[in-house]
Scaffold this active site. Structure first.
Site, mmCIF file in Angstrom:
data_model
loop_
_atom_site.group_PDB
_atom_site.id
_atom_site.type_symbol
_atom_site.label_atom_id
_atom_site.label_comp_id
_atom_site.label_asym_id
_atom_site.label_seq_id
_atom_site.Cartn_x
_atom_site.Cartn_y
_atom_site.Cartn_z
ATOM 1 N N ASP A 6 0.874 -1.182 0.000
ATOM 2 C CA ASP A 6 0.000 0.000 0.000
ATOM 3 C C ASP A 6 0.903 1.221 0.000
ATOM 4 O O ASP A 6 2.116 1.130 0.232
ATOM 5 C CB ASP A 6 -0.894 -0.003 1.260
ATOM 6 C CG ASP A 6 -1.782 1.237 1.340
ATOM 7 O OD1 ASP A 6 -2.332 1.645 0.296
ATOM 8 O OD2 ASP A 6 -1.920 1.828 2.433
ATOM 9 N N SER A 7 0.295 2.389 -0.215
ATOM 10 C CA SER A 7 1.054 3.626 -0.149
ATOM 11 C C SER A 7 1.489 3.927 1.283
ATOM 12 O O SER A 7 2.352 4.766 1.494
ATOM 13 C CB SER A 7 0.184 4.775 -0.648
ATOM 14 O OG SER A 7 -0.957 4.879 0.180
ATOM 15 N N CYS A 69 -4.379 -1.276 -2.033
ATOM 16 C CA CYS A 69 -4.540 0.162 -2.181
ATOM 17 C C CYS A 69 -5.494 0.366 -3.354
ATOM 18 O O CYS A 69 -5.213 -0.103 -4.468
ATOM 19 C CB CYS A 69 -3.163 0.767 -2.484
ATOM 20 S SG CYS A 69 -3.182 2.509 -2.885
ATOM 21 N N GLU A 148 -3.339 8.777 8.517
ATOM 22 C CA GLU A 148 -1.895 8.592 8.712
ATOM 23 C C GLU A 148 -1.408 9.394 9.925
ATOM 24 O O GLU A 148 -0.404 9.056 10.537
ATOM 25 C CB GLU A 148 -1.106 8.995 7.450
ATOM 26 C CG GLU A 148 -1.397 8.131 6.218
ATOM 27 C CD GLU A 148 -0.488 6.899 6.054
ATOM 28 O OE1 GLU A 148 0.619 6.893 6.588
ATOM 29 O OE2 GLU A 148 -0.925 5.942 5.381
ATOM 30 N N CYS A 180 -11.091 2.943 -0.206
ATOM 31 C CA CYS A 180 -9.713 3.281 0.141
ATOM 32 C C CYS A 180 -9.409 2.456 1.381
ATOM 33 O O CYS A 180 -10.223 2.412 2.314
ATOM 34 C CB CYS A 180 -9.590 4.775 0.451
ATOM 35 S SG CYS A 180 -7.967 5.234 1.099
ATOM 36 N N HIS A 182 -7.541 2.920 3.728
ATOM 37 C CA HIS A 182 -7.384 3.680 4.982
ATOM 38 C C HIS A 182 -8.725 3.876 5.698
ATOM 39 O O HIS A 182 -8.760 4.116 6.898
ATOM 40 C CB HIS A 182 -6.809 5.071 4.697
ATOM 41 C CG HIS A 182 -5.335 5.095 4.429
ATOM 42 N ND1 HIS A 182 -4.778 4.574 3.292
ATOM 43 C CD2 HIS A 182 -4.309 5.595 5.158
ATOM 44 C CE1 HIS A 182 -3.463 4.762 3.329
ATOM 45 N NE2 HIS A 182 -3.156 5.381 4.452
#
Ligand code: DGL
Length: 260
Positions: A6-7, A69, A148, A180, A182
Site C-alpha cells: 500500500d502507499s 490500495c 496517517e 480506500c 485507509h
C-alpha cells in the site's frame, strides 16, 4: 508467501484481514510511507511506485501480490499484470461485487482518493456487471492524511467527513463502498454520518475473502506453512512513531515496522 503493498499503513487493514482468514500463510507487507499519499499523484507516478513496491515484495519471496490500495488498484493493475508473472490481486473488484450483492435499491455510493474517483473504476466495474445500477462517487482527499496522522476521532475529522458525505446523503444510496484501504479506520464515524440504513462495504475484508477463495481454487500457487513457521513481516519506506501507533491500533498488538 503472500506479498501485500500500500502507499502507507491503510493496506494493513487488508493484511490484518488476511492474517485472520489465512493463518497458514506467511506474509510480507510493504507500506510506502515515505511517498504517501498516492491519491493526488498522476497514474504514471502511481504505476512506477507500484512496480517498485512489487519488485521489493518479490525479492522478499512473495508468490502472489495483493495491491492493498484502491488508488494503485485503479490505475496500475494492468501494468503490474503485464510486468510480472505472479498473480496480482486488486481490491476494487471484490468490493464492487459485494456492493452489487448488497444493494437492494441499486444505488451505490463510493468514497475514495482523487485518483480512484477520477479513474471511474467503481462505476465501470459495477455497471459492467449491472448496467441498471447508479454509482455516485466522492473524492475525499483529506481523509488519508488524517488517518496517517492518527486523527481518527477528532472534531475536525468529523467536520471534514460531514462535508464529504453531504452530497451522498441526497442520493438515496443504501450501500457505501469504502474505496480506500485507509477508511476502515474511520468506519464508525462514517457510519454515524451516513446513517444506519446504509451498509458499508469494506474493501479490505472483501479482498481477504477473495484471496482465500483464490487460494482454495489454486492450492499450489503459494506455499503453506506450519503454524510455528508462519512469519509476518511489515516493511515501510519510512518509520514514524505515528505509523507504528496506527499499525498497533489496526492489529491490536505491538508491531515492529522494519525500515526498508
Ligand atoms: N490506501 C490507499 C487507497 O486505498 C491510500 C491512498 C493514498 O495513498 O492516497 O487508495
Amino acid at each position: 508467501m503472500i506479498g501485500i503493498f500500500d502507499s502507507g499503513i491503510g493496506g494493513m487493514t487488508v493484511a490484518h484481514a488476511v492474517e485472520q482468514l489465512l493463518p497458514g500463510y506467511s506474509l510480507v507487507y510493504y507500506g510506502d510511507i515515505a511517498r504517501t499519499p498516492y491519491g493526488p499523484k498522476s497514474p504514471k507516478t502511481i504505476t512506477d511506485y507500484s512496480i517498485r513496491n512489487t519488485e521489493f515484495l518479490l525479492e522478499k519471496g512473495a508468490e502472489l501480490i495483493i495491491v492493498a490500495c484502491n488508488t494503485a488498484s485503479s490505475v496500475a493493475t494492468q501494468a503490474l499484470r503485464e510486468h510480472f508473472q505472479v498473480p496480482i490481486i486488486e481490491v476494487v473488484t471484490p468490493a464492487a461485487n459485494r456492493a452489487i450483492e448488497t444493494s437492494r435499491n441499486r444505488r451505490v455510493g463510493v468514497i475514495g482518493t482523487k485518483a480512484t474517483v477520477k479513474s471511474g473504476i467503481y462505476h465501470k466495474t459495477i455497471t459492467a456487471e449491472r448496467p441498471e445500477f447508479k454509482v455516485y462517487s466522492e473524492a475525499c482527499p483529506l481523509l488519508v492524511p488524517l488517518v496517517e496522522e492518527d486523527w481518527l476521532n477528532k472534531r475536525e475529522t468529523k467536520m471534514i467527513l460531514r462535508r464529504y458525505l453531504h452530497p451522498l446523503k441526497d442520493k438515496q444510496i443504501d450501500t457505501l463502498v469504502l474505496g480506500c484501504t485507509h477508511y476502515p479506520l474511520l468506519k464508525k464515524l462514517i457510519q454515524a454520518r451516513i446513517g444506519k440504513k446504509v451498509t458499508l462495504i469494506d474493501s479490505s475484508i472483501e479482498t481477504a475473502k477473495h484471496v482465500k477463495h483464490f487460494l482454495l481454487s489454486n492450492p499450489n500457487l503459494v506455499s503453506r506453512k506450519d503454524q510455528e513457521q508462519v512469519s509476518h513481516c511489515y516493511y515501510v519506506s519510512d518509520c514514524t512513531e505515528t505509523a507504528t501507533k496506527v499499525a498497533q491500533r489496526i492489529f491490536s498488538r505491538p508491531m515492529e515496522l522494519i525500515l526498508a
